[in-house]
Design an enzyme around this catalytic site. Sequence first.
Site, mmCIF file in Angstrom:
data_model
loop_
_atom_site.group_PDB
_atom_site.id
_atom_site.type_symbol
_atom_site.label_atom_id
_atom_site.label_comp_id
_atom_site.label_asym_id
_atom_site.label_seq_id
_atom_site.Cartn_x
_atom_site.Cartn_y
_atom_site.Cartn_z
ATOM 1 C CG HIS A 1 -6.658 1.040 -1.118
ATOM 2 N ND1 HIS A 1 -6.462 1.817 0.008
ATOM 3 C CD2 HIS A 1 -6.728 -0.242 -0.676
ATOM 4 C CE1 HIS A 1 -6.421 1.029 1.083
ATOM 5 N NE2 HIS A 1 -6.577 -0.223 0.689
ATOM 6 C CG ASP B 1 -9.351 9.190 5.725
ATOM 7 O OD1 ASP B 1 -8.765 8.126 5.416
ATOM 8 O OD2 ASP B 1 -9.601 10.090 4.902
ATOM 9 C CD GLU C 1 -19.094 -5.890 25.566
ATOM 10 O OE1 GLU C 1 -19.180 -5.167 24.548
ATOM 11 O OE2 GLU C 1 -19.984 -5.948 26.418
ATOM 12 C CG HIS D 1 -1.873 -1.152 1.264
ATOM 13 N ND1 HIS D 1 -1.498 -2.434 1.599
ATOM 14 C CD2 HIS D 1 -3.211 -1.206 0.994
ATOM 15 C CE1 HIS D 1 -2.563 -3.238 1.543
ATOM 16 N NE2 HIS D 1 -3.605 -2.527 1.176
#
Lengths: 607, 607
Positions: free
Chosen positions: B250, B145, B352, B27
Amino acid sequence: MSDFRRELAAQLRVDSIRAAAAAGSGHPTSSMSAADLMAVLLDGHLRLRYDRPDDPANDHLVFSKGHASPLYYAMLKAAGAVSDDELLGFRTFGSRLEGHPTPRIPPTDVATGSLGQGLPVAVGLALAGKRLDRLPYRVWVLCGDSEMAEGSMWEAIQHAGWAGLDNLVAIIDVNRLGQTRETMLGWDVDGYAERLRAFGWHAVVVDGHDVEAVDRAYAEAEGADRPAAVVARTEKGHGVAVVEDKPGKHGKPLDDPRAAIAELGGERDLAVSVAAPADGTPYRFPPGSADPPTWRVGEEVATRKAYGVALAALGARDGAVVALDGEVSNSTHSELFAEAHPERYFEMFIAEQLMLAAAVGMQARGWKPFASTFGAFWSRAADFVRMAAVSRADLRLCGSHAGVSIGEDGPSQMALEDLAFFRAVHGSTVLHPSDANQTAQLVRAMAELPGISYLRTLRGATKVRTPADEHVRVGGSRVVRKGDDLAIVACGITVDEADAAAELLAAQGVRARVVDCYSVKPIDVDTLVAAARETAGLIVVEDHWPQGGLGEAVLAALAEADVQATVRHLAVRDMPVSGKPAELLAAAGIDAEAIAAAARVIIGRTG
Amino acid sequence: MSDFRRELAAQLRVDSIRAAAAAGSGHPTSSMSAADLMAVLLDGHLRLRYDRPDDPANDHLVFSKGHASPLYYAMLKAAGAVSDDELLGFRTFGSRLEGHPTPRIPPTDVATGSLGQGLPVAVGLALAGKRLDRLPYRVWVLCGDSEMAEGSMWEAIQHAGWAGLDNLVAIIDVNRLGQTRETMLGWDVDGYAERLRAFGWHAVVVDGHDVEAVDRAYAEAEGADRPAAVVARTEKGHGVAVVEDKPGKHGKPLDDPRAAIAELGGERDLAVSVAAPADGTPYRFPPGSADPPTWRVGEEVATRKAYGVALAALGARDGAVVALDGEVSNSTHSELFAEAHPERYFEMFIAEQLMLAAAVGMQARGWKPFASTFGAFWSRAADFVRMAAVSRADLRLCGSHAGVSIGEDGPSQMALEDLAFFRAVHGSTVLHPSDANQTAQLVRAMAELPGISYLRTLRGATKVRTPADEHVRVGGSRVVRKGDDLAIVACGITVDEADAAAELLAAQGVRARVVDCYSVKPIDVDTLVAAARETAGLIVVEDHWPQGGLGEAVLAALAEADVQATVRHLAVRDMPVSGKPAELLAAAGIDAEAIAAAARVIIGRTG
């Protein structure tokens, strides 16, 4: 009107106390804090035909704080949906009025009781109202303040704000007290409102015991051009001094219910005429036509790609099919559905809990959601899947990027526990096809399956072995190669490896049967029993941890049939690392060489 | 200084591109957006001895956006922690530089790559810094983000604000573009800041490519009296025109890395002297003394209660033990630890995922966290448990309220899949004691166990059968009753039922062996093999779904040993409802009567 509402609220409190007292357990104080809120909702705002719970035009009411079930059932009684006798059977064996609400009692859409799930489900109902049913029903959600700590609430709040769901109203019962202590925000109702507004909501702060103020707040919420929250300051146990705003009173019946009922003015038998919605017919997408996709034997296609192609074709034929994805649609290939049917595709961004909950909400309205992400990331929504089973939801889930075969991305992206998890979901179906033609047929079958079905797909391409006209079925398997010396049982990527191993063994004169066990649950018991009886033993090989996957499913099936056999199990036993798929399959001992070596042990010892 | 930082940022970009190009995957564009942010952090703000990764005074840097691993490794190279050769081995088999960071490469505290987990783990590190280690280290987190959509991020933000963690800085890389499309907020950096401020954070908005501005923003964050966020507007792929702020770029190497590197001014070989922290010694709680609790045989005690008592005593002896709970400490009985050791107890509220992540952060600093909630609600944190295994974390988890035996609360509160889930966690230990003395000994053993251990406890009281001086061990079991006609294998509540069944059978002259299989993983293979060899068959009975629990663990153990036996499996097969425990055990077919009936089938057929 306000007098009636106050009386109705008192009745809801009294009936909550009575129900919990009769049961000897339950959460009356958590019910009492929200009684005024619910009285005003029932009398004047909710539009729900309790006598026709399936009316598509009905509003929806989700009790996100499911432990306030005594209040919920007291409302059902006031609305004429249950009798007083049934109310007092709360929590007894066989009653529809369980400890926490489930769809066993209409018009309950979904089970709640695991906090933080009701609001996310409501987002699904609200999305269905706006984009699918295209009906003006409103979705009301009663939320506890303690559950605002759950991230899933903020996934829902975030998405609702982004999507502009002006048909959603969250009522937040800020009674300050959790199970053991004060919540993080206590009575800081403005703090909640500020947070909600930052996420694009309209928030109204109100005294939750002032029925006139609550009435005005609901009216304001109904008129908002965005999702609205009524943030209500309340007291836990309100109306009975010995429990009112007292710590240590969570989740237990009142010590002296008779005195409490007397303090509240005694029992009442008010009936409320809940308003009916205007008649309305849900929109349905017209079915079109599209041939189910097929591939030629010998082609190389990733099953994840086949999923996308098949789903897009299914969507053309069946207007009830909708799709959701967690912002990886170009990896799962649900993007093919999104391109073909953009009005029925829901981008849920990276929020798997919300994605699952939204799908639950949509299926409650009769839609057929298919939701997809990486198989590994379905674990993010595990509690939601668990509760979806309690909700008797029909869901179709797809998890891509199964196992070490994904290669370089490393273990964080590898689904290695998904078969175990989905097998242990009540009523589930678990499918793991090895080729594109299997995948396409299973996608079609999933559309008609009850319960939660899970399809596990592969990142890399696999060779198409199944002829397009061969029947692939839930509960089926495929004998890839005949042989009676031993049997290799595989699924997904390991079918390729098993077939290659059989080839290696054939060169040595060993005839291995290869079974493609594409239906992991239910599993093809007859084929496994035949393999156990007709060969020297089974090798089960899977790209998954040893626990809970294909291997144990095979063992369980044989045990159930009381058939005894030698079964050797090849699975991923060490934490994988990055590498090429072939390197990782070899390192895990689940490639053709490892299978052949295990076969030689079986044959050498027994033959 | 700014010139050096700009050059360093260019080097981080170039090296990110080089690493991904060498690997053929990865990436780079997600790395390039944050390169300036990380250059300024390395040169001037981070205080971390890369040559002494175990220095307790070190700052911590968590890459919550783990897919930006090329950037992370480029930083390691600039800091002298890896060579250029190792950098270019990114993602190859055997390299420490995996597709997403793991602790295999120091000073990485935890594995990331499942989005939304780094910030919650950082909360655990920050809590450890303030309340346990009592050292002034700062915890820096690089967040994407896209991952702000995950609810777990808001659990972390909420708790950090509440706890006033002024030693935590989140750097949010707002590059606008997710995997397939724009995020919900796009470049609305003020929207992020507004949300964070509503949760009690100090937020600074900054141009993420302006190194002077970033420097000032970090200084402001360092000076804040609360958790701080630097919300940075950036461009994905910044610095290379063909990918800069372009969709569809991406997660793939650049098409022409040489041209891109040239556009960035070519390769550089800058070394950065990362600042060292002041020396510091972590606080350690002085060990005290407390006898391990014991109970008399015949007493009736809930194992959840025994857990609390044992944990409190353990905490007295071992100052490294800390406890966390999800606001149910009076149900799990971790409240006993909280009362005894308030300074080492962490109330995590109903969140949790955050609870699990915080425990991961604390163990990364050498503490021994025990975290508890209802067994059913551990499913909420399933993805975090999965990733904790990738992090090689040592965690002790307790899940109370196992199975249908809890009774009236209904299925939403019943753990029925927890054994399946925890067995399928890599390197895990799964324990389910039937009485208080077993529980106490197992709690002590857990403190010293590597990996993730899970203790399943019961809501109701069970009779103490195990003498206090009898050794209970991980991997052990207990023969409750001898007999050679058949064997009943049970755990938890079903041990009581199995013993009662054996009593019924004894009255009919059938001698049933009863095995209490309190260690489900690892399981006591020898005892099971002996039972298979010495009796007509096994009945395995558990308060759990049929999949993945004790039944399949027993089958797997026998298959592994290549011992063949008749095994009948009693488990919960229908969705339970509310009712009394005894009613529900009977309805599920796992009570004494059902066991005795199954035994008669085995005996009748084979004897």
